[in-house]
Design an enzyme around this catalytic site. Structure first.
Site, PDB file in Angstrom:
ATOM      1  N   GLY A 165       0.868  -1.332  -0.129  1.00 22.51           N
ATOM      2  CA  GLY A 165      -0.068   0.011  -0.092  1.00 22.51           C
ATOM      3  C   GLY A 165       0.929   1.071  -0.003  1.00 22.51           C
ATOM      4  O   GLY A 165       0.270   2.427   0.029  1.00 22.51           O
ATOM      5  N   LYS A 201      -8.856   4.151 -11.821  1.00 25.32           N
ATOM      6  CA  LYS A 201     -10.208   4.813 -11.245  1.00 25.32           C
ATOM      7  C   LYS A 201     -10.395   4.054  -9.794  1.00 25.32           C
ATOM      8  O   LYS A 201      -9.826   2.990  -9.529  1.00 25.32           O
ATOM      9  CB  LYS A 201     -11.302   4.109 -12.076  1.00 25.32           C
ATOM     10  CG  LYS A 201     -12.690   4.729 -11.707  1.00 25.32           C
ATOM     11  CD  LYS A 201     -13.890   4.429 -12.720  1.00 25.32           C
ATOM     12  CE  LYS A 201     -15.090   4.906 -12.122  1.00 25.32           C
ATOM     13  NZ  LYS A 201     -14.992   6.269 -11.803  1.00 25.32           N
ATOM     14  N   ARG A 291       3.207 -17.205  -6.053  1.00 30.32           N
ATOM     15  CA  ARG A 291       3.599 -17.979  -4.871  1.00 30.32           C
ATOM     16  C   ARG A 291       2.425 -18.715  -4.158  1.00 30.32           C
ATOM     17  O   ARG A 291       1.247 -18.383  -4.485  1.00 30.32           O
ATOM     18  CB  ARG A 291       4.485 -17.094  -3.887  1.00 30.32           C
ATOM     19  CG  ARG A 291       3.584 -15.971  -3.379  1.00 30.32           C
ATOM     20  CD  ARG A 291       4.131 -15.357  -2.309  1.00 30.32           C
ATOM     21  NE  ARG A 291       3.349 -14.187  -2.104  1.00 30.32           N
ATOM     22  CZ  ARG A 291       2.315 -13.925  -1.412  1.00 30.32           C
ATOM     23  NH1 ARG A 291       1.508 -15.041  -0.728  1.00 30.32           N
ATOM     24  NH2 ARG A 291       1.798 -12.706  -1.197  1.00 30.32           N
ATOM     25  N   ARG A 337      -6.525 -15.747  10.884  1.00 27.22           N
ATOM     26  CA  ARG A 337      -5.307 -15.664  11.094  1.00 27.22           C
ATOM     27  C   ARG A 337      -5.095 -15.307  12.470  1.00 27.22           C
ATOM     28  O   ARG A 337      -5.610 -14.021  12.980  1.00 27.22           O
ATOM     29  CB  ARG A 337      -4.726 -14.645  10.301  1.00 27.22           C
ATOM     30  CG  ARG A 337      -4.515 -14.762   8.818  1.00 27.22           C
ATOM     31  CD  ARG A 337      -4.044 -13.978   7.922  1.00 27.22           C
ATOM     32  NE  ARG A 337      -4.226 -14.093   6.809  1.00 27.22           N
ATOM     33  CZ  ARG A 337      -3.282 -13.587   5.720  1.00 27.22           C
ATOM     34  NH1 ARG A 337      -2.123 -12.811   5.845  1.00 27.22           N
ATOM     35  NH2 ARG A 337      -3.503 -13.757   4.555  1.00 27.22           N
TER      36      ARG A 337
HETATM   37  P1  ADP Z   1       0.168  -3.050  -2.812  1.00 27.24           P
HETATM   38  O1  ADP Z   1       0.739  -3.986  -3.960  1.00 27.24           O
HETATM   39  O2  ADP Z   1       0.742  -1.768  -2.308  1.00 27.24           O
HETATM   40  O3  ADP Z   1      -0.720  -4.152  -1.822  1.00 27.24           O
HETATM   41  P2  ADP Z   1      -2.612  -3.249  -4.482  1.00 27.24           P
HETATM   42  O4  ADP Z   1      -2.601  -2.915  -5.699  1.00 27.24           O
HETATM   43  O5  ADP Z   1      -2.563  -4.738  -4.187  1.00 27.24           O
HETATM   44  O6  ADP Z   1      -1.511  -2.515  -3.683  1.00 27.24           O
HETATM   45  O7  ADP Z   1      -3.631  -2.584  -3.640  1.00 27.24           O
HETATM   46  C1  ADP Z   1      -3.838  -2.859  -1.912  1.00 27.24           C
HETATM   47  C2  ADP Z   1      -5.327  -2.536  -1.793  1.00 27.24           C
HETATM   48  O8  ADP Z   1      -5.505  -1.105  -1.923  1.00 27.24           O
HETATM   49  C3  ADP Z   1      -6.250  -3.489  -2.391  1.00 27.24           C
HETATM   50  O9  ADP Z   1      -6.584  -4.571  -1.853  1.00 27.24           O
HETATM   51  C4  ADP Z   1      -7.399  -2.357  -2.197  1.00 27.24           C
HETATM   52  O10 ADP Z   1      -7.926  -2.370  -0.750  1.00 27.24           O
HETATM   53  C5  ADP Z   1      -6.967  -1.116  -2.455  1.00 27.24           C
HETATM   54  N1  ADP Z   1      -7.072  -0.769  -3.960  1.00 27.24           N
HETATM   55  C6  ADP Z   1      -5.929  -0.808  -5.049  1.00 27.24           C
HETATM   56  N2  ADP Z   1      -6.394  -0.296  -6.061  1.00 27.24           N
HETATM   57  C7  ADP Z   1      -7.736   0.171  -5.800  1.00 27.24           C
HETATM   58  C8  ADP Z   1      -8.780   0.802  -6.709  1.00 27.24           C
HETATM   59  N3  ADP Z   1      -8.483   1.053  -8.055  1.00 27.24           N
HETATM   60  N4  ADP Z   1      -9.876   1.231  -6.145  1.00 27.24           N
HETATM   61  C9  ADP Z   1      -9.994   1.062  -4.765  1.00 27.24           C
HETATM   62  N5  ADP Z   1      -9.315   0.497  -3.901  1.00 27.24           N
HETATM   63  C10 ADP Z   1      -8.148  -0.129  -4.506  1.00 27.24           C
END
Ligand code: ADP
Length: 445
Positions: A165, A201, A291, A337
């Site tokens: 995040g 978006k 993985r 968990r």
């Molecule tokens: P990271 O690799 O940093 O963990 P992710 O792309 O997997 O990032 O996104 C982490 C979280 O952020 C997602 O599980 C979701 O909760 C939120 N998120 C990511 N992209 C979006 C989006 N386009 N709209 C709303 N929430 C999002």
């Protein structure tokens, strides 16, 4: 088949891999840091090698030490588990260069999916639905405005090198965009040494639904259904279930078909998880994990397929022994968990476990290396046990979950068991009416 597998991990997952190897007649080599010499997977392994001090950078992430251990022990293959080196393409290549099999995908696929922009464009080309947004990275504020005008606000600015995040910023309106764009870039540069960002978006109130896939090196690819992992705090999953309480069977079949077709075209091998946000009946790809996942047991409970055994067989060159039509989804499974943490604020609570009594009975599985007298070290992830329950229906599963949580005794340290008990008794959770923001709201109540 391999004679000897080195397990390059620790904790419950090292034990999980050891168990699969044992049942397949394969001997195991446990590598461990000095902090883990009393760990259960070290006690049970056929051979053990101490690879360094407690700090992960000098032990579980120490590639030369792990390769030397494999050579000295004469291991034919290395299973990386999750976390640590499991998604490190360089590690996968080095293992193979030493004539040892990496139990995982080809390094080119690990590398491609590790780059979020490349992963997204690859998936889109292969017919997997993605979040609308920029076509690749966005370099200037002007371009950011142009993309946001197209997709509509709110938007998210995300780091290409992202993870955990970090480097992710939302802009509600065009007035917020300049600031959000600059902050996301600065955060990405600080966290990853790479300030490239892309725009998506913002999907409102979605669920997190992921598809488990398994592929061999003979072109066979199947999906093992989905997991709903919407209960998260700061993007960390807390509880997972399969099937999702809100996904109609036809939509599961459709997304499963798209994902398996994409993986077949890609020539993917091994286990993988394709993660989506799911909102108003639409799927949006966010990332692929190349993985084993922490939450793989819920899929095992509903399909009866041992995912770790399949990983090992596929890595040894065997073909999957079944087709999509052979896979049956039976009943419902939930995983909690259980972390060594304060259940109110998730502050880590390492220390010595004085009493340990796991629940049992029909449909109950506990994956844990914990025991009475075990000291949870402060250096690593605080996951100490996974309680996984299965029932014929979700209702039966929930009743079984409640009684199992009530039976579970872990004394001497704080754990997140009380949080799971509160969740299991909450009406919204029981009806399945939740999204990715729900848990944080629940904790704030
Ligand atoms: P990271 O690799 O940093 O963990 P992710 O792309 O997997 O990032 O996104 C982490 C979280 O952020 C997602 O599980 C979701 O909760 C939120 N998120 C990511 N992209 C979006 C989006 N386009 N709209 C709303 N929430 C999002």
């Amino acid at each position: 088949m391999f004679d000897k597998v080195l397990i390059a991990n620790r904790g419950e997952i090292a034990l999980r891999i050891h168990r699969a190897c044992r049942e397949m007649g394969i001997s195991t080599v446990a590598v461990h840091s000095t902090a883990d010499s009393e760990a259960m997977h070290v006690r049970l392994a056929d051979e053990t090698v101490c690879i360094g001090p407690p700090e992960a950078s000098k032990s579980y992430l120490n590639i030369p030490a792990i390769i030397s251990a494999a050579e000295v022990a004469g291991a034919d293959a290395i299973h990386p588990g999750y976390g640590f080196l499991s998604e490190n393409a360089r590690f996968a290549s080095i293992v193979e260069e030493h004539g040892i099999t990496f139990i995982g995908p080809k390094s080119e696929h690990i590398r491609a999916m590790g780059d979020k922009v490349l992963a997204k464009t690859t998936m889109q080309k292969l017919g997997v639905p993605v979040v609308p947004g920029s076509d690749g990275t966005v370099d200037t504020v002007e371009d950011a405005h142009a993309v946001a005008m197209d997709t509509g606000f709110p938007v998210l600015i995300k780091a290409s090198a992202g993870g955990g995040g970090r480097g992710m910023k939302a802009a509600e309106t065009s007035a917020d965009l300049d600031q959000a764009f600059r902050t996301a870039r600065a955060e990405a540069r600080a966290a990853f040494g790479d300030d490239s960002v892309y725009i998506e978006k913002f999907v409102a109130a979605p669920r997190h639904i992921e598809v488990q896939i398994m592929a061999d090196s003979h072109g066979n690819v199947v999906h093992l259904g989905e997991r709903d992992c919407s209960l998260q705090r700061r993007h960390q999953k807390i509880l997972e279930e399969s099937p999702s309480p809100r996904l109609p069977a036809e939509e599961r079949d459709e997304i499963g078909r798209r994902v398996t077709s994409a993986m077949r075209t890609l020539g993917y091998r091994g286990a993988g998880t394709v993660e989506f946000l799911y909102s108003s009946g639409a799927f949006y790809f966010i990332e692929m994990n190349t993985r084993l996942q922490v939450e793989h047991p819920v899929t095992e409970m509903v399909t009866g397929i041992d995912i770790v055994e399949q990983q090992i067989r596929v890595a040894a060159g065997e073909a999957l022994g079944y087709r999509q039509d052979d896979i049956r989804f039976a009943g419902h499974a939930i995983e909690c968990r259980i972390n060594a943490e304060d259940p109110r604020n998730f502050t880590p609570a390492p220390g010595t476990i004085t009493d340990y009594h796991p629940p049992g009975g029909l449909g109950v599985r506990v994956d844990s290396g914990a025991y009475a007298g075990y000291c949870v070290p402060p250096y690593y992830d605080s996951l100490i046990a996974k309680l996984v329950v299965h029932g014929v229906t979700r209702e039966e599963c929930l009743m079984r979950l409640k009684r199992s949580l009530d039976e579970f005794v872990i004394g001497g340290i704080q754990t997140t068991i009380p949080l799971h008990q509160a969740l299991a008794n909450d009406d919204d959770f029981v009806t399945g009416d939740y999204n990715i923001h729900w848990l944080e709201e629940f904790m704030g109540r």
